[in-house]
Design a protein around this motif. Sequence first.
Motif, mmCIF file in Angstrom:
data_model
loop_
_atom_site.group_PDB
_atom_site.id
_atom_site.type_symbol
_atom_site.label_atom_id
_atom_site.label_comp_id
_atom_site.label_asym_id
_atom_site.label_seq_id
_atom_site.Cartn_x
_atom_site.Cartn_y
_atom_site.Cartn_z
ATOM 1 N N ASP A 1 0.829 -1.203 0.000
ATOM 2 C CA ASP A 1 0.000 0.000 0.000
ATOM 3 C C ASP A 1 0.870 1.262 0.000
ATOM 4 O O ASP A 1 1.977 1.284 0.538
ATOM 5 N N TRP A 2 0.323 2.298 -0.624
ATOM 6 C CA TRP A 2 0.919 3.638 -0.601
ATOM 7 C C TRP A 2 2.304 3.685 -1.230
ATOM 8 O O TRP A 2 3.123 4.519 -0.872
ATOM 9 N N THR A 3 2.558 2.779 -2.168
ATOM 10 C CA THR A 3 3.868 2.803 -2.819
ATOM 11 C C THR A 3 3.768 3.170 -4.296
ATOM 12 O O THR A 3 4.784 3.358 -4.944
ATOM 13 N N ARG A 4 2.522 3.277 -4.819
ATOM 14 C CA ARG A 4 2.381 3.565 -6.245
ATOM 15 C C ARG A 4 1.612 4.849 -6.464
ATOM 16 O O ARG A 4 0.443 4.963 -6.066
ATOM 17 N N ALA A 5 2.265 5.818 -7.099
ATOM 18 C CA ALA A 5 1.586 7.053 -7.468
ATOM 19 C C ALA A 5 0.843 6.846 -8.788
ATOM 20 O O ALA A 5 1.175 5.944 -9.563
ATOM 21 N N CYS A 6 -0.135 7.691 -9.056
ATOM 22 C CA CYS A 6 -0.975 7.530 -10.247
ATOM 23 C C CYS A 6 -0.150 7.521 -11.534
ATOM 24 O O CYS A 6 -0.430 6.769 -12.461
#
Lengths: 127, 127
Positions: free
Chosen positions: B59-64
């Motif tokens: 989680d929270w490791t990939r930006a759009c």
Amino acid sequence: MSIRSRSDSPADAGGPAGSARARNLTHVHPADVPLQAALDAVADPVRRAILCELAGEPDWTRACGTFDLPVGKATRSHHFAVLRRAGLIEQRDAGPRRVNRLRRPEFDEAFPGLLDLVLKETPPAGG
Amino acid sequence: MSIRSRSDSPADAGGPAGSARARNLTHVHPADVPLQAALDAVADPVRRAILCELAGEPDWTRACGTFDLPVGKATRSHHFAVLRRAGLIEQRDAGPRRVNRLRRPEFDEAFPGLLDLVLKETPPAGG
DNA sequence: TCATGTGGTCGACCTCCATCGAACAGTTTA
DNA sequence: TAAACTGTTCGATGGAGGTCGACCACATGA
């Protein structure tokens, strides 16, 4: 996974060659249906209404024209064809009528949980 | 069924009021999402690609902007908004970037099996 | 053969939505 | 302040598909 012989076309059972109309009735096994087609099929509210009505009654007891749908018969015929091509229903000619069967076990094996979601759907409101 | 308090907006955690951008980031809990919206969300191949990529990483490791998608950034932004409104993803601002989390347990509870079907999808062919 | 009832096919229309370019807004760094 | 980067919003466009009326095909019964 179990690759079954998809040649056991169930609609052929019932006669040597069947009627001319029945020969045009092509079915697709759910195992051969892409996820895209399955999702497209159940994404339409009219088609989900068909599936829900069909699930509440025995197989081969409901003809296409007996469904309570807010569309004309041309659109109705279109929706039944989409469901058939998506492996969700099976159809058989019974005289001038075309009766239906929900392919629940086969579809469940190919897309576990999807049909359950559709059939458990709570109608939006009021209706 | 367990009706949880949908007021525990997780995106609010991390600051007293958050930034101006974060205040426009509205989330919808999967339990409040109609089946129609959930099916519409997963019926698009680009959105399914986002979900599959997202499922493969913490989680929270990939930006759009880090997703490999065959569409421009305007369309990309649109798809992320659809997924967010369908209760499928959660977003959080991290500097100029917007990082994502797949809401797998919540969505599974609301629509059992649906996300599994998407994540188990075999890419069409060849690649 | 005709009439009726059921369902499919065809062509057209129309709405929805995925898509794009351009402009805008917020964040970070210089 | 400016520049660079990320992401959203706006307006327009194109295509896919849901919808319909009209016609056609098939089965049944008189």
